[in-house]
Design an enzyme around this catalytic site. Structure first.
Site, PDB file in Angstrom:
ATOM      1  N   ASP A 501      59.262  48.571  48.537  1.00 17.39           N
ATOM      2  CA  ASP A 501      58.302  47.855  47.717  1.00 17.39           C
ATOM      3  C   ASP A 501      58.995  46.593  47.214  1.00 17.39           C
ATOM      4  O   ASP A 501      60.223  46.482  47.269  1.00 17.39           O
ATOM      5  CB  ASP A 501      57.877  48.757  46.550  1.00 17.39           C
ATOM      6  CG  ASP A 501      56.752  48.154  45.737  1.00 17.39           C
ATOM      7  OD1 ASP A 501      56.027  47.302  46.276  1.00 17.39           O
ATOM      8  OD2 ASP A 501      56.627  48.523  44.556  1.00 17.39           O
ATOM      9  N   THR A 503      58.188  44.780  43.924  1.00 15.18           N
ATOM     10  CA  THR A 503      58.385  44.775  42.480  1.00 15.18           C
ATOM     11  C   THR A 503      59.231  45.958  42.027  1.00 15.18           C
ATOM     12  O   THR A 503      58.899  47.106  42.295  1.00 15.18           O
ATOM     13  CB  THR A 503      57.015  44.821  41.758  1.00 15.18           C
ATOM     14  OG1 THR A 503      56.227  43.739  42.201  1.00 15.18           O
ATOM     15  CG2 THR A 503      57.206  44.726  40.258  1.00 15.18           C
ATOM     16  N   ASP A 698      59.164  53.675  43.481  1.00 15.85           N
ATOM     17  CA  ASP A 698      59.378  54.176  42.122  1.00 15.85           C
ATOM     18  C   ASP A 698      59.112  55.664  41.995  1.00 15.85           C
ATOM     19  O   ASP A 698      59.299  56.249  40.938  1.00 15.85           O
ATOM     20  CB  ASP A 698      58.528  53.404  41.120  1.00 15.85           C
ATOM     21  CG  ASP A 698      57.023  53.534  41.386  1.00 15.85           C
ATOM     22  OD1 ASP A 698      56.634  54.406  42.187  1.00 15.85           O
ATOM     23  OD2 ASP A 698      56.252  52.768  40.796  1.00 15.85           O
TER      24      ASP A 698
END
Length: 810
Positions: A501, A503, A698
């Site tokens: 990812d 971010t 995350d």
């Protein structure tokens, strides 16, 4: 039911149960906490405090522990300060049971498992019924004593005292000729050998016979089966030769008129196997050194600051969520928390693997077990007990060390057939020597059959994989690389494609608003006020950036708030319908986004993320946000490319922002505007092309993609890591951790293969030599004593090779 619970019931709703007292509480109760991702509400502060002392007890559904009588202790009410008694009883104010002032929940039952066979779980210490190895406590504890090592050391010392003179007597003829016979007859020396060997075999070696019998009863044949058979045959043969010499043919008598005995072989085998066990146990202790270091990181006490600013030293287990704690220079941080005031540099190397101390100021998170520098600060406890990051790391590493890699199946299959084959070879060896030897046939048959049994012990084969896994996992834990199980460790070296990812993985994950452009009569302040009011309810990093930009504004109330994953948020503010998100989100809600074309959005080429806003179905503003690339990302991407790993970036951001980051970092391939659910489809496509894919995210929003990937990697920092959702966890949130994980995987798997090759090669060569196949050509026979020494050293060699992983550079 006590008074405070009555009041809570009257004032609150009845949609949730207080897990301590069973009262109904509403979602908006001020007494609430999260545990393992689940929300819990409480009727009062007392119930919250009790819950935080032992969450698992209150969630187990078991009856609450009765108040125990603690000599000399004061009994207090957990919810009514000032109520004290010298004995157990009921609080006169609320009716709750009084508890000892230093309440300690009842200890959980300890389970014991085999380090080589994790499926074996027993309620008490003992030996594994499969391999005979001593069981270890499942719960990780910091203890210097090892009962099994003490017992084996004591037996080894005892056996050595008797075996040394026994060995000298038995070998004397080869060294000094008939000198000993000038003092006593050969028959008398045999009786002395019997007396010296008996304590060694019958006491020092007794645990081996117990394990051998157990292995035969359960038909889990193992190394102790072979040791037991070998020693028993040598011992019984010698015993018969002493007590019933006439049972042997005349050809078996030597020049001194006695049948040769092998008491020294039986005793030396026991002594050498005991030595091997001592060395192995010490080496196994070294494999767990990393996890013991982690356990030892936590301090035993903490300094709690009360409402008046006074400090008191309390036990670590008495710290509850919300406590304010003081950390002085040089102290270890007691729990996970957030700095309230003060600041310092903190050494996080034992948890994250980063050698450089990290500067911490108010608002920053700190991790339990890390070491404070020269500054002093206070912190608010956020995670205590088993919920701290350190506790989760210890639990995860402990479980991972006992997991089994797919490569272990090879050793398991071989071992399951190995012992029966070795016994068969021993029997064939006995009859071959008995039939073919020209003299001393029975003696030679016994000696070589015993040598085959002893040298072929499969302990090196059984230890080859578990020892490397234990050391490798521990080494990774010290460097901030947590691998959930051995299967993930084996897969990691095969990864050729990494999906990331943007971010929070490639970038800092803390964007800031760099500009606001509006349409029509709306001003930038009005746009910021509406956007921040709407985003204050959201937990997205972009939402936090918008709210931070409006710190000086008084935000408005939002009703009918709704969040659409990967797209945006909506709600009603002052009877105005407000939408904020990406362009697709506005398009899906029927907003004409063509009006935005009139704005000059060239700043997007600099890597800004764009948030589009519409009010009452009219496009009205665009927010420009920038998220800086992490300083370590460039280095990590270069290292991954050097290792032959293709890097693919999937992001929900717009094309311009994604392209700018991809070009800066040299990303091989990227896709922008990708929803979380769509990331899993991209990974499926890569896997269909034959790639082994790792996904770094995350651990929450990227859950579908992480589950689809061959290896899921949680990137994060502090206690927010989603440890349970992925196969690999990187405590320090940068991509260099993935490089480390891959190096660790390669080094560990190489070590395992070395161990397996050595173990296979050792047994393949040792058994024929012990059987005597070299005797016709070179005149070489292998004594059972030499076989025992070789067998013990093979196990120690495998462990020593595994310990080299502690030195691997990550």
């Amino acid at each position: 039911m006590h008074d405070c619970c009555h009041e809570a019931q009257q004032e609150k709703g009845m949609s949730h149960k207080d897990p301590v007292c069973g009262m109904d509480v509403s979602k908006d109760t001020q007494y609430q906490t999260e545990y393992k991702g689940q929300w819990y509400g409480f009727c009062c502060e007392g119930c919250l405090i009790k819950f935080n002392k032992d969450q698992d007890m209150y969630l187990s559904g078991q009856p609450r522990p009765e108040a125990e009588i603690v000599p000399g202790a004061k009994y207090i009410c957990p919810m009514c300060p000032g109520v004290e008694s010298d004995s157990p009883g009921i609080c006169p104010k609320c009716g709750m049971a009084l508890e000892p002032e230093a309440f300690v929940p009842p200890s959980k039952k300890t389970e014991y498992i085999c380090p080589m066979h994790p499926e074996v779980v027993e309620e008490s210490p003992g030996s594994c019924p499969v391999c005979g190895m001593a069981l270890e406590a499942r719960t990780v504890v910091l203890e210097e004593e090892n009962p099994e090592l003490d017992d084996m050391s004591r037996r080894f010392t005892f056996s050595l005292i008797f075996t040394v003179p026994l060995f000298i007597i038995a070998m004397s003829e080869m060294v000094v000729g008939d000198l000993f016979l000038s003092f006593l007859s050969a028959k008398t020396w045999q009786w002395i050998q019997l007396l010296l060997a008996s304590p060694v075999v019958l006491w020092a070696g007794w645990p081996f016979f117990e394990r051998a019998v157990q292995s035969i009863k359960t038909w889990n044949l193992n190394m102790f089966t072979l040791i037991g058979l070998g020693v028993t045959v040598a011992w019984l043969y010698s015993l018969v030769a002493v007590f019933f010499p006439n049972a042997f043919p005349d050809s078996m008598f030597n020049a001194q008129g006695v049948v040769a005995v092998y008491f020294e072989a039986a005793a030396v085998i026991i002594t050498l196997v005991l030595l091997g066990q001592v060395l192995e146990l010490k080496a196994r202790g070294q494999t767990n050194k990393a996890i013991h270091l982690l356990v030892g990181l936590s301090p035993n006490t903490a300094r709690r600051v009360n409402g008046h600013g006074d400090e008191e030293e309390i036990l670590l287990e008495d710290v509850v969520v919300g406590d304010v704690l003081r950390v002085r220079p040089g102290d270890k941080v007691p729990v996970d928390g957030v700095l309230l005031d003060g600041g310092s540099s903190i050494d996080e190397s034992m948890v994250t693997g980063e050698p450089v101390p990290v500067e911490k100021t108010a608002g920053d998170s700190v991790i339990a077990g890390t070491v404070n520098g020269t500054g002093s600060f206070t912190l608010t406890a956020q995670h205590v007990g088993n919920e701290t990051l350190l506790s989760q790391i210890i639990h995860m590493v402990s479980e991972a060390q006992r997991s089994r890699a797919p490569i272990q199946r090879v050793a398991d299959v071989v071992a399951s057939w190995f012992v029966p084959i070795v016994v068969s070879i021993s029997v064939v060896t006995f009859f071959a020597w008995y039939a073919l030897a020209s003299e001393y046939a029975l003696s030679l048959a016994v000696v070589n059959a015993v040598a085959v049994l002893i040298i072929a012990c499969p302990c090196a084969l059984g230890l080859a994989t578990p020892m490397s896994i234990m050391v490798g996992m521990g080494r990774g834990a010290n460097m901030g690389v947590l691998i959930k199980n051995a299967e993930m460790l084996e897969l990691m070296e095969k990864v050729d494609t990494l999906v990331v990812d943007k971010t929070g993985t490639l970038t800092e994950g803390k964007p800031s608003v760099t500009g606001i452009k509006t349409l029509g009569k709306m001003t930038t302040d009005e746009a910021l006020l509406l956007a921040a009011s709407l985003e204050k309810v959201s937990e997205h990093p972009l939402a936090e950036a918008v709210v931070n930009a409006a710190q000086e504004l008084t935000l408005l109330e939002v009703v009918d708030f709704n969040a659409t994953t990967g797209k945006g948020v909506s709600g009603e503010i002052n009877q105005q319908s407000v939408l904020l998100g990406n362009k697709r989100f506005l398009d899906d809600n029927g907003i004409d986004t063509g009006d935005f074309n009139s704005l000059s959005l060239s700043d997007n080429s600099a890597g800004e993320t764009l948030l589009y806003m519409a009010v009452n179905d009219q496009a009205c503003a665009v927010f420009l946000l920038k998220d800086e690339i992490k300083p370590s990302t460039h280095e990590a991407i270069d290292q991954l490319h050097q290792a032959g790993v293709k890097v693919v970036m999937l992001t929900g951001d717009q094309q311009g922002s994604a392209e700018q980051v991809a070009n800066q970092l040299g990303i091989d391939e990227f896709k922008a505007g990708v929803l979380p659910a769509e990331k899993a489809d991209v990974i499926k496509s890569l896997q269909a092309d034959g790639h082994v894919v790792a996904m770094a995210g995350d651990g929450v929003n990227d859950a579908p993609a992480l589950a689809q990937a061959n290896v899921g990697i949680a990137m994060g920092n502090g206690s927010d890591i989603a440890i349970e959702s992925t196969g690999v966890v990187l405590v320090k949130g940068d991509l260099r951790g993935i490089v480390r994980a891959r190096k660790l995987s390669k080094a560990t798997m190489k070590n395992i293969r070395q161990n397996l090759v050595f173990a296979f090669l050792y047994n393949s060569l040792g058994v024929p030599v012990a059987a005597g196949v070299l005797y016709p050509f070179l005149g070489i026979l292998l004594s059972p004593m030499i076989a025992a020494a070789a067998m013990s050293l093979s196990s120690v060699s495998v462990i020593a090779n595994a310990l080299r992983l502690k030195m691997v550079r990550l």
